[in-house]
Design a protein around this motif. Structure first.
Motif, PDB file in Angstrom:
ATOM      1  N   LYS A  31       5.355   4.325  -8.085  1.00 36.45           N
ATOM      2  CA  LYS A  31       5.409   4.573  -6.660  1.00 36.45           C
ATOM      3  C   LYS A  31       5.637   6.191  -6.038  1.00 36.45           C
ATOM      4  O   LYS A  31       5.020   6.456  -5.455  1.00 36.45           O
ATOM      5  N   LEU A  35       2.923   8.324  -4.187  1.00 35.44           N
ATOM      6  CA  LEU A  35       3.162   9.163  -3.131  1.00 35.44           C
ATOM      7  C   LEU A  35       2.988  10.568  -3.260  1.00 35.44           C
ATOM      8  O   LEU A  35       2.571  11.229  -2.351  1.00 35.44           O
ATOM      9  N   HIS A  39      -0.900  10.931  -1.642  1.00 36.88           N
ATOM     10  CA  HIS A  39      -0.453  10.786  -0.394  1.00 36.88           C
ATOM     11  C   HIS A  39       0.319  12.211   0.307  1.00 36.88           C
ATOM     12  O   HIS A  39       0.749  12.288   1.230  1.00 36.88           O
ATOM     13  N   ILE A  60       5.017   7.435   3.532  1.00 36.30           N
ATOM     14  CA  ILE A  60       5.661   5.802   2.906  1.00 36.30           C
ATOM     15  C   ILE A  60       5.065   4.855   3.799  1.00 36.30           C
ATOM     16  O   ILE A  60       4.991   3.934   3.356  1.00 36.30           O
ATOM     17  N   PHE A  61       4.891   5.224   5.044  1.00 37.65           N
ATOM     18  CA  PHE A  61       4.164   3.938   5.899  1.00 37.65           C
ATOM     19  C   PHE A  61       2.793   3.788   5.441  1.00 37.65           C
ATOM     20  O   PHE A  61       2.354   2.529   5.337  1.00 37.65           O
ATOM     21  N   THR A  62       2.042   4.835   4.783  1.00 38.41           N
ATOM     22  CA  THR A  62       0.475   4.932   4.507  1.00 38.41           C
ATOM     23  C   THR A  62       0.698   3.667   3.216  1.00 38.41           C
ATOM     24  O   THR A  62      -0.227   2.653   3.194  1.00 38.41           O
ATOM     25  N   VAL A  63       1.631   4.023   2.230  1.00 39.90           N
ATOM     26  CA  VAL A  63       1.754   3.445   1.132  1.00 39.90           C
ATOM     27  C   VAL A  63       2.236   1.970   1.309  1.00 39.90           C
ATOM     28  O   VAL A  63       1.685   0.887   0.768  1.00 39.90           O
ATOM     29  N   ASN A  64       3.266   1.640   2.445  1.00 38.99           N
ATOM     30  CA  ASN A  64       3.448   0.298   2.541  1.00 38.99           C
ATOM     31  C   ASN A  64       2.496  -0.368   3.181  1.00 38.99           C
ATOM     32  O   ASN A  64       2.140  -1.621   2.891  1.00 38.99           O
ATOM     33  N   VAL A  65       1.540   0.051   3.983  1.00 40.31           N
ATOM     34  CA  VAL A  65       0.610  -0.664   4.770  1.00 40.31           C
ATOM     35  C   VAL A  65      -0.539  -0.955   3.724  1.00 40.31           C
ATOM     36  O   VAL A  65      -0.988  -2.080   3.623  1.00 40.31           O
ATOM     37  N   LYS A  66      -0.677  -0.184   2.716  1.00 36.97           N
ATOM     38  CA  LYS A  66      -1.949  -0.509   1.712  1.00 36.97           C
ATOM     39  C   LYS A  66      -1.205  -1.682   0.849  1.00 36.97           C
ATOM     40  O   LYS A  66      -2.082  -2.550   0.614  1.00 36.97           O
ATOM     41  N   ARG A  67      -0.021  -1.306   0.609  1.00 34.14           N
ATOM     42  CA  ARG A  67       0.638  -2.642  -0.272  1.00 34.14           C
ATOM     43  C   ARG A  67       0.497  -3.919   0.603  1.00 34.14           C
ATOM     44  O   ARG A  67       0.171  -5.001  -0.011  1.00 34.14           O
ATOM     45  N   ILE A  68       0.923  -3.951   1.523  1.00 33.64           N
ATOM     46  CA  ILE A  68       0.710  -5.192   2.737  1.00 33.64           C
ATOM     47  C   ILE A  68      -0.919  -5.631   2.616  1.00 33.64           C
ATOM     48  O   ILE A  68      -0.852  -6.918   2.435  1.00 33.64           O
TER      49      ILE A  68
END
Length: 75
Positions: A31, A35, A39, A60-68
């Motif tokens: 992870k 990042l 990113h 971090i927000f971008t990575v989390n949205v991609k994961r979701i």
């Protein structure tokens, strides 16, 4: 000859706790690598603490949205 600190570190690295945690470490490193390399978390794009915090939060927000989205598409 090894100092007391080195001896303690060797004992710690041989412990079950260390071995268990080191098996999970690759997930965290993957992870962090994503990042940094995909990113822009490795180099600050603006000066000042606020700009750096904003850049970090967005990465971090971008990575989390991609994961979701990935998890939602699997269902």
């Amino acid at each position: 000859m090894k100092s007391d600190i080195h001896t303690e570190q060797i004992k710690f690295q041989e412990s079950d706790y260390f071995k268990e945690k080191s098996k999970e470490r690759y997930k965290i490193e993957a992870k962090n690598s994503e990042l940094k390399h995909r990113h822009g978390y490795d180099v600050a794009e603006s000066s000042g603490l606020i700009g750096m915090q904003l850049q970090g939060a967005m990465a971090i927000f971008t990575v989390n949205v991609k994961r979701i989205l990935t998890l939602m598409n699997k269902k």
